[in-house]
Design an enzyme around this catalytic site. Sequence first.
Site, short mmCIF file in Angstrom:
data_model
loop_
_atom_site.label_atom_id
_atom_site.label_comp_id
_atom_site.label_asym_id
_atom_site.label_seq_id
_atom_site.Cartn_x
_atom_site.Cartn_y
_atom_site.Cartn_z
N TYR A 237 -4.65 9.98 -18.86
CA TYR A 237 -5.53 9.50 -19.94
C TYR A 237 -6.31 8.35 -19.34
CZ TYR A 237 -3.69 12.15 -23.84
OH TYR A 237 -3.37 13.15 -24.71
N ASP A 265 -10.00 16.43 -23.47
CA ASP A 265 -10.18 16.93 -24.84
C ASP A 265 -9.66 15.96 -25.89
OD1 ASP A 265 -7.46 17.14 -24.53
OD2 ASP A 265 -7.37 19.32 -24.71
N HIS A 357 -4.96 21.56 -26.05
CA HIS A 357 -4.01 20.46 -26.25
C HIS A 357 -2.89 20.89 -27.20
CE1 HIS A 357 -4.17 15.91 -25.56
NE2 HIS A 357 -3.02 16.08 -26.19
C1 PPY Z 1 -0.41 14.06 -27.72
O1 PPY Z 1 0.36 13.57 -28.55
O2 PPY Z 1 -1.04 15.07 -27.94
C2 PPY Z 1 -0.61 13.44 -26.45
O3 PPY Z 1 -1.29 13.96 -25.65
C3 PPY Z 1 0.05 12.21 -26.12
C4 PPY Z 1 -0.45 11.04 -26.80
C5 PPY Z 1 0.46 10.28 -27.44
C6 PPY Z 1 0.03 9.14 -28.05
C7 PPY Z 1 -1.29 8.78 -27.98
C8 PPY Z 1 -2.18 9.56 -27.32
C9 PPY Z 1 -1.77 10.70 -26.73
#
Ligand code: PPY
Length: 497
Positions: A237, A265, A357
């Site tokens: 990220y 995404d 995702h």
């Molecule tokens: C998700 O929960 O889909 C993730 O990819 C992990 C996440 C968890 C918390 C904040 C941002 C992403």
Amino acid sequence: MSLISTQTVAEHATSSSCWIIVHGKVYDVTDFLPEHPGGSKIILKYAGVDATEAYDPIHPPDAITTHLPKDKHLGVVDPNTVIKVVKEVTAEEKNRQELMMARPSLDAIVNLHDFEAVAKGILPPKAWAYYSSASDDEITIRENRAAYQRIWFRPRVLRDVSVVDWSTTILGRRSSLPVYISATALGKLGHPDGELNLTRAAGKHGVIQMIPTLASCAFDEIIDAAVPGQVQFLQLYVNRDREITRKYVQHAEKRGVKGLFITVDAPQLGRREKDMRMKFVDESGVAKVQENQSGVKKDEGVARAISSFIDPSLSWKDIPWFKSITNMPIVLKGVATPEDALMAYDYGLAGIVLSNHGGRQLDTARSGVENLIEVVAALKTRGPWPNPKFEVFVDGGVRRASDVLKAIALGASAVGVGRAFMYSFCAYGQDGVEKAFQIFRDELEMNMRLLGARTIDDLTPDMVDANALHSHVGLTPVDNLYNTTCEFLPFDPVMFL
Ligand code: PPY
């Protein structure tokens, strides 16, 4: 570093002076209270005391050290002042332990859906809500399964399938399965060893693990748990503060990570309503009225609470910078169209993951495997296919070896599996993950024999009939196994009639 007594820490237990202890260190978080993505209330609950237990499962291990200015790192707790309290087991924990004792033995697990059903039964409600939730009406998460069911096989016969081999390479690295462990966050919500369950099982079985940015275990802990030669990738990220990202990526490369998967995404996190509803329930299980009526910073579940560091301004313009900071192959995770696939190719990247995702972002986005058909057709216009310099991966909804074989036949190099492996360790720890690998092996062996494919290279587009794949209407066989984990509304809808 100065030694601070627990009594001194306890004197700072208000919003005008709020100190907390995390992993034996004392932090002054007073100024941070209004900025905390999860709201100030949750921190104030631990004002003046040790917050480690609450902090650990939902924060990346270095979150506090990265985000809090150094002058707020006050010192370490004087161990002589720590009173060891034998904690009473909460009713919820007791209930969980009982459910764990009563869960089916691992021998009774015959497919990947079974792990999910057991996980649903034993996970704390917050963990289940976070893991299982998908965005809005949860159409895409279901479509991810349904899409595979609209692809049918065209098996070949009489091909001497006495020996079948499903090993392959992923970004040039050997993999015992045509499947890699995709990144899923916050593993300790579901099991005390979190992501290490995956690392240990993957090391034993030659499977590649993608380490999540938002792992519950520290990045270095996950690297240290790997056996020599074990291949690990990193899911990224991208932080608003690019220096943090640069350091993280370069540290990963130095520690031997072999591929960088940049998530593209999630400029904003999807609304996962199952996860969001958890805010309405306090610890005694009593439904509460939503507190923040002004709606400025609502507590929207575990995921949204910690997502504010992700940079929504990320764009194609950043790609050369990523290429300048690392020699790892770079893959974009979360591509959904041939247009973007071609851009990734033209930017000289190593590949893409066709992913939505796990249905957690844009609801009614199509499935990765459906997009695969158009993407492969587009990439063929750029030169011979398959192209060893540009790999296409698919994730989302994979629960069977037959799903894997379909995606590969249609042009994927390998597929990613996230939730299913995570549920396997939530329910059975490392043993569960190893069993999940075994299930894939058993199913791959059988399905490859029945399909007439001796190796992964034998899987070709003519072995599948994907004519119905683009049709989003029509009868799909009911997926009873998957549907057993469906959530019902937490209130009685009849009341509102
Ligand atoms: C998700 O929960 O889909 C993730 O990819 C992990 C996440 C968890 C918390 C904040 C941002 C992403």
